[in-house]
Motif scaffolding. Structure first.
Motif, mmCIF file in Angstrom:
data_model
loop_
_atom_site.group_PDB
_atom_site.id
_atom_site.type_symbol
_atom_site.label_atom_id
_atom_site.label_comp_id
_atom_site.label_asym_id
_atom_site.label_seq_id
_atom_site.Cartn_x
_atom_site.Cartn_y
_atom_site.Cartn_z
ATOM 1 N N GLY A 47 -48.587 -19.847 -39.571
ATOM 2 C CA GLY A 47 -49.086 -19.129 -38.406
ATOM 3 C C GLY A 47 -50.534 -19.447 -38.085
ATOM 4 N N GLU A 48 -51.263 -19.933 -39.074
ATOM 5 C CA GLU A 48 -52.700 -20.128 -38.875
ATOM 6 C C GLU A 48 -53.121 -21.583 -38.757
ATOM 7 O OE1 GLU A 48 -54.307 -17.988 -42.166
ATOM 8 O OE2 GLU A 48 -53.726 -16.048 -41.310
ATOM 9 N N ARG A 49 -52.309 -22.476 -39.241
ATOM 10 C CA ARG A 49 -52.703 -23.890 -39.270
ATOM 11 C C ARG A 49 -52.389 -24.561 -37.931
ATOM 12 N NH1 ARG A 49 -54.456 -28.193 -42.928
ATOM 13 N NH2 ARG A 49 -54.282 -29.999 -41.581
ATOM 14 N N SER A 50 -53.372 -25.214 -37.366
ATOM 15 C CA SER A 50 -53.113 -25.938 -36.127
ATOM 16 C C SER A 50 -52.896 -27.415 -36.434
ATOM 17 C CB SER A 50 -54.280 -25.754 -35.164
ATOM 18 O OG SER A 50 -55.466 -26.196 -35.776
ATOM 19 N N ALA A 51 -52.097 -28.075 -35.595
ATOM 20 C CA ALA A 51 -51.836 -29.507 -35.782
ATOM 21 C C ALA A 51 -51.297 -30.098 -34.483
ATOM 22 C CB ALA A 51 -50.820 -29.720 -36.897
ATOM 23 N N ALA B 209 -51.156 -28.114 -31.362
ATOM 24 C CA ALA B 209 -50.508 -26.795 -31.358
ATOM 25 C C ALA B 209 -51.339 -25.856 -32.221
ATOM 26 C CB ALA B 209 -49.095 -26.902 -31.919
ATOM 27 N N SER B 210 -51.343 -24.571 -31.842
ATOM 28 C CA SER B 210 -52.209 -23.635 -32.562
ATOM 29 C C SER B 210 -51.590 -23.163 -33.881
ATOM 30 C CB SER B 210 -52.525 -22.427 -31.686
ATOM 31 O OG SER B 210 -51.328 -21.694 -31.482
ATOM 32 N N ASN B 211 -50.314 -23.469 -34.085
ATOM 33 C CA ASN B 211 -49.697 -23.112 -35.369
ATOM 34 C C ASN B 211 -48.524 -24.036 -35.643
ATOM 35 O OD1 ASN B 211 -47.041 -21.865 -34.467
ATOM 36 N ND2 ASN B 211 -48.518 -20.754 -33.218
ATOM 37 N N LEU B 212 -48.028 -23.946 -36.892
ATOM 38 C CA LEU B 212 -46.971 -24.882 -37.293
ATOM 39 C C LEU B 212 -45.572 -24.422 -36.891
ATOM 40 C CD1 LEU B 212 -48.153 -25.866 -40.901
ATOM 41 C CD2 LEU B 212 -48.796 -26.876 -38.718
ATOM 42 N N TYR B 213 -45.494 -23.183 -36.405
ATOM 43 C CA TYR B 213 -44.181 -22.691 -35.976
ATOM 44 C C TYR B 213 -43.620 -23.491 -34.799
ATOM 45 C CZ TYR B 213 -44.103 -18.494 -38.902
ATOM 46 O OH TYR B 213 -44.052 -17.627 -39.956
ATOM 47 N N GLN B 214 -44.485 -24.243 -34.140
ATOM 48 C CA GLN B 214 -44.042 -25.052 -33.007
ATOM 49 C C GLN B 214 -43.139 -26.212 -33.442
ATOM 50 O OE1 GLN B 214 -45.285 -24.012 -30.017
ATOM 51 N NE2 GLN B 214 -46.480 -22.474 -31.102
ATOM 52 N N GLY C 9 -40.156 -28.143 -35.309
ATOM 53 C CA GLY C 9 -38.792 -27.923 -35.787
ATOM 54 C C GLY C 9 -38.644 -28.118 -37.281
ATOM 55 N N GLN C 10 -39.343 -29.096 -37.824
ATOM 56 C CA GLN C 10 -39.208 -29.358 -39.263
ATOM 57 C C GLN C 10 -39.702 -28.161 -40.079
ATOM 58 O OE1 GLN C 10 -41.439 -32.822 -38.452
ATOM 59 N NE2 GLN C 10 -40.029 -34.149 -39.579
ATOM 60 N N VAL C 11 -40.794 -27.561 -39.585
ATOM 61 C CA VAL C 11 -41.336 -26.393 -40.292
ATOM 62 C C VAL C 11 -40.434 -25.180 -40.074
ATOM 63 C CG1 VAL C 11 -43.291 -24.801 -40.393
ATOM 64 C CG2 VAL C 11 -43.692 -27.261 -40.263
ATOM 65 N N GLN C 12 -39.905 -25.069 -38.863
ATOM 66 C CA GLN C 12 -38.962 -23.969 -38.582
ATOM 67 C C GLN C 12 -37.802 -23.993 -39.567
ATOM 68 O OE1 GLN C 12 -37.706 -24.584 -34.564
ATOM 69 N NE2 GLN C 12 -39.722 -24.113 -33.682
ATOM 70 N N LYS C 13 -37.312 -25.195 -39.817
ATOM 71 C CA LYS C 13 -36.169 -25.334 -40.724
ATOM 72 C C LYS C 13 -36.536 -24.850 -42.130
ATOM 73 C CE LYS C 13 -32.602 -28.757 -41.925
ATOM 74 N NZ LYS C 13 -32.668 -29.050 -43.351
ATOM 75 N N HIS C 14 -37.692 -25.274 -42.598
ATOM 76 C CA HIS C 14 -38.135 -24.834 -43.928
ATOM 77 C C HIS C 14 -38.185 -23.309 -44.015
ATOM 78 C CE1 HIS C 14 -38.946 -28.665 -45.644
ATOM 79 N NE2 HIS C 14 -39.962 -28.975 -44.859
ATOM 80 N N ILE C 15 -38.808 -22.706 -43.017
ATOM 81 C CA ILE C 15 -39.047 -21.265 -43.089
ATOM 82 C C ILE C 15 -37.756 -20.471 -42.883
ATOM 83 C CG2 ILE C 15 -40.282 -19.324 -42.025
ATOM 84 C CD1 ILE C 15 -42.594 -21.263 -41.474
ATOM 85 N N ALA C 16 -37.008 -20.854 -41.858
ATOM 86 C CA ALA C 16 -35.792 -20.086 -41.540
ATOM 87 C C ALA C 16 -34.760 -20.199 -42.663
ATOM 88 C CB ALA C 16 -35.203 -20.571 -40.220
ATOM 89 N N GLU C 17 -34.541 -21.393 -43.175
ATOM 90 C CA GLU C 17 -33.559 -21.539 -44.250
ATOM 91 C C GLU C 17 -34.001 -20.795 -45.500
ATOM 92 O OE1 GLU C 17 -32.612 -25.677 -44.758
ATOM 93 O OE2 GLU C 17 -31.305 -25.662 -42.984
ATOM 94 N N SER C 18 -35.294 -20.829 -45.763
ATOM 95 C CA SER C 18 -35.809 -20.121 -46.939
ATOM 96 C C SER C 18 -35.550 -18.632 -46.810
ATOM 97 C CB SER C 18 -37.316 -20.351 -47.096
ATOM 98 O OG SER C 18 -37.566 -21.710 -47.353
ATOM 99 N N TYR C 19 -35.814 -18.112 -45.614
ATOM 100 C CA TYR C 19 -35.627 -16.678 -45.422
ATOM 101 C C TYR C 19 -34.152 -16.291 -45.596
ATOM 102 C CZ TYR C 19 -35.464 -12.028 -43.488
ATOM 103 O OH TYR C 19 -35.245 -10.690 -43.342
#
Lengths: 254, 454
Positions: free
Chosen positions: B332-336, B339-344, B346-356
């Motif tokens: 939520g805090e890292r920009s790249a 984009a102002s955060n990594l949630y933008q 898809g690769q990161v979305q996959k990591h987070i959503a599958e983990s949850y």
């Protein structure tokens, strides 16, 4: 001596609150015992442990989940609890310190309390008014922002926080209302055995509407909004630049 | 005007106030709950869609209170020491004692209050392990060895006299210990153990010989001085048949009982002491120190392994939840890439959503089993194995994804998740390897034959 302690259920201090539909959004928000009330509970329990008090009664005004908050106080060592139930929001919008003080007044009179300990303020509305108003209604002496408290004779010596340090105030005789500040003590954990014991302690529920108190807010809340986001800072080239900006833009130097 | 700014004020007031460094939440966390989900009256818990899940994880008011109490304790006292004790590879014995009578009162969590315990159930065991592991799985492992392998085992399998004799001190934290099953050459093949005890009719006791390996809390000191922990349950062969195994109480100071070595340089769980314990002609009084029946220890073992595995699975939940908190906070805090955060991404979305999703699946499995587990019986082996098999791997995967999301930062100790990743690996080995769970589960499933699962 019977001590009455105020216990307010508030949004947990660690939660970053959001404003939605012109009010603080309480959905899915962690609620806790107001930290200043927790200090008041601790102080009351210590007085009981020193055998200065015979009974400590925790009192909370709010929705039915307040019983959870009261159980916390019971697990910390209060003897029993009184829940004044209302579905009004207790963070100033629907129920304001004037009404809460009146509700407390009823309970104090009913319970014949000798000392009322409250937090110096709730961390939701930050009014800090309930204690002083309650003392006024009861016609009792009061000390706010207590940092140290000692019983002395029939009364007590209370050190209170001020902007410049502390001042010591003597209450010649009880009853009295004292509101508690951060330095007063470090509250204990409610341990597992005490949680189990708390389960068996008595919690009386009274409907706020039945106490004959005017609960309507007198000060309408017109608007609630989040603080504006902080503007990005700038880097100055030199000390002279900095002084110039402080003098001419911020106008904090002459 | 109201809360948001109010909070800013309180934070500041606290920051400038004299004495205490930070505003303590203390037991105010106790009994605190999230009120309802969006769209409902926020004061009305009953109408909440999540109620059923919450009540699964916190089946009673006491469980909820226990969890809140632990979260406060963990935040204040466990978290601040975790990194340092991991780095130094030492056990925090002072903090451990605070889990006993001088503090939390959770060392005898499942023990009858008559013997100094709290009389709680399997769900409470899961709550404690989940919360302690959230900050410090190694510290939690020491707790598990003590409270489940030693305390719960004695409480389930010991006689009234033994409980009176041993439980009060180990429930209070005056004594710390564990259990000895594995040996240098017998792990998953537990009944292949070589340690043995021979009955001496004249002395009315057993003579115990052998070596036990990987013993958590085997030593309590950090300087490899040969001293042992205070009290252990030890399994040893006492007959000809493969299952002729008996369980004994062995106490510190018994002649011939010593610590062979403190095992150092472990991959993870570094703040939990692991040792090799040596039994050289240790005399065990038969009337007081034999737990359960002679040659009947496999029953004790089975009874206790179920709750042990559930505890380890709950530790995995703590690891996974913390890893999730760290990775979503960072994302939520890292920009790249503008984009102002990594949630933008898809690769990161996959990591987070599958983990949850995997974390929640594991959590439901663990508490589902815990809520139906009677600690005095056995017969839930399939699911006790199943929860640990699933959750151990799940937690390792979630910690792994957390590192991946956080990149270089995730690889560094200060950011916690690399430690969790190392600790998670132990859960695939200790208290039953993944392979032993496969074996046990397939034995049970095969027995069902063609009977459909329901």
């Amino acid at each position: 001596m019977r001590i009455l302690v105020g216990v307010k259920r508030v949004v947990d201090y660690a939660v970053k609150v959001r404003v939605q539909n012109n009010t603080v959004d309480l959905s899915n928000v962690k609620m806790s015992l107001n930290p200043f009330c927790e200090i008041a509970v601790e102080e009351a329990v210590r007085l009981k442990e020193k055998k200065a008090a015979d009974e400590v009664v925790a009192v909370s005004v709010g929705p039915k989940q307040c019983t959870e908050t009261l159980r916390t106080a019971l697990a910390m060592g209060c003897d029993r609890a009184i829940h004044i139930q209302t579905d009004r929001r207790t963070d100033y919008v629907d129920l304001q310190p004037f009404a809460v003080a009146h509700l407390f007044q009823k309970v104090v009179e009913q319970e014949e309390a000798d000392l009322v300990l409250l937090g110096k303020q709730g961390i939701d509305s930050d009014c800090g008014q309930t204690g002083p108003m309650l003392a006024g209604l009861l016609g009792w002496p009061q000390v706010t922002f207590a940092a140290k408290m000692d019983l002395e004779g029939d009364g007590m010596m209370v050190e209170r926080e001020t902007d410049a340090g502390t001042e010591t105030i003597k209450i010649p005789s009880l009853p009295a209302v004292v509101t508690c500040d951060l330095r007063l003590n470090e509250p204990r954990y409610a341990t597992l055995p005490n949680i189990m014991k708390a389960k068996k302690k008595k919690v009386d529920t009274i409907a706020a509407d039945d106490l004959g108190v005017d609960l309507e807010p007198h000060n309408p809340v017109l608007d609630i909004f989040e603080p504006p986001p902080r503007k990005e800072g700038i880097t100055v080239e030199s000390v002279d630049d900095l002084l110039d900006k402080l003098r001419n833009e911020a106008k904090v130097l002459k | 005007m109201l809360s948001a700014s109010a909070r800013v004020f309180v934070r500041r007031a606290v920051g400038t106030s004299h004495g205490h460094g930070s505003l303590r939440s203390s037991s105010s966390r106790l009994f605190s709950t999230a009120s309802s989900s969006a769209g409902f009256d926020s004061y009305d818990d009953d109408s909440v869609t999540l109620t059923s899940l919450n009540s699964m994880f916190n089946p009673t008011e006491e469980h909820k209170a226990l969890r809140s109490m632990l979260q406060t304790f963990v935040e204040r006292e466990v978290e601040p020491q975790a990194l340092e004790f991991n780095k130094k590879e030492i056990f925090n014995v002072d903090l451990f004692r605070k889990l006993g009578d001088s503090g939390m009162g959770i060392l005898g969590l499942t023990v009858d209050p008559e013997y100094g315990g709290a009389g709680m159930d399997a769900a409470a065991v899961c709550v404690v392990h989940e919360e302690l592991s959230y900050s410090d799985p190694a510290f939690c492992l020491s707790y598990l060895a003590h409270s489940l392998l030693l305390v719960n085992n004695l409480s389930t399998n010991g006689s009234h006299e033994q409980k009176q004799q041993f439980l009060p001190d180990i429930c209070s934290g005056a004594k710390i210990g564990g259990m000895c099953m594995s040996e240098p050459n017998a792990g998953t093949d537990v009944l292949g153990m070589k340690s043995n005890a021979k009955y001496d009719a004249e002395k009315k006791g057993f003579i115990l010989n052998g070596t036990k390996m990987w013993i958590t809390n085997g030593t309590l000191t950090n300087d490899n001085d040969g001293s042992t922990g205070d009290c252990f349950l030890v399994y040893a062969r006492t007959g000809e048949k493969k299952s002729d195994v008996t369980q004994f109480v062995v106490e510190k100071g018994m002649e011939g009982f010593s610590c062979g070595q403190k095992i150092n340089d472990k991959l993870g769980m570094r703040a939990s002491n692991t040792a090799e314990l040596v039994f050289d002609n240790v005399f065990i009084p038969a009337d007081t120190h034999v737990v359960g029946e002679v040659n009947g220890a496999t029953l004790c073992m089975m009874r206790n392994l179920e709750i042990e595995r559930l505890g380890l699975a709950a530790m995995a939940l703590g690891i996974a939840r913390r890893s999730l908190d760290e990775m979503k906070g960072y994302a939520g805090e890292r920009s790249a890439f503008g984009a102002s955060n990594l949630y933008q991404f898809g690769q990161v979305q996959k990591h987070i959503a599958e983990s949850y999703a995997e974390y929640m699946a594991g959590r439901c499995y663990v508490y589902g089993v815990a809520n139906s587990l009677d600690l005095s019986t056995y017969g839930n082996g399939l699911d006790a194995d199943g929860t640990k098999l699933y959750c151990a791997q799940m937690s390792k995967n979630v910690a792994d994804r957390a590192i991946q999301v956080m990149g270089g930062y995730g690889y560094v100790g200060e950011y916690v998740v690399e430690r969790l990743w190392r600790d998670a690996k132990l859960l695939e080995i200790g208290g039953g390897t993944n392979e032993s769970h496969h074996k046990n589960m397939c034995r049970d499933l095969r027995r069902m034959g063609r009977t459909p699962l329901d």
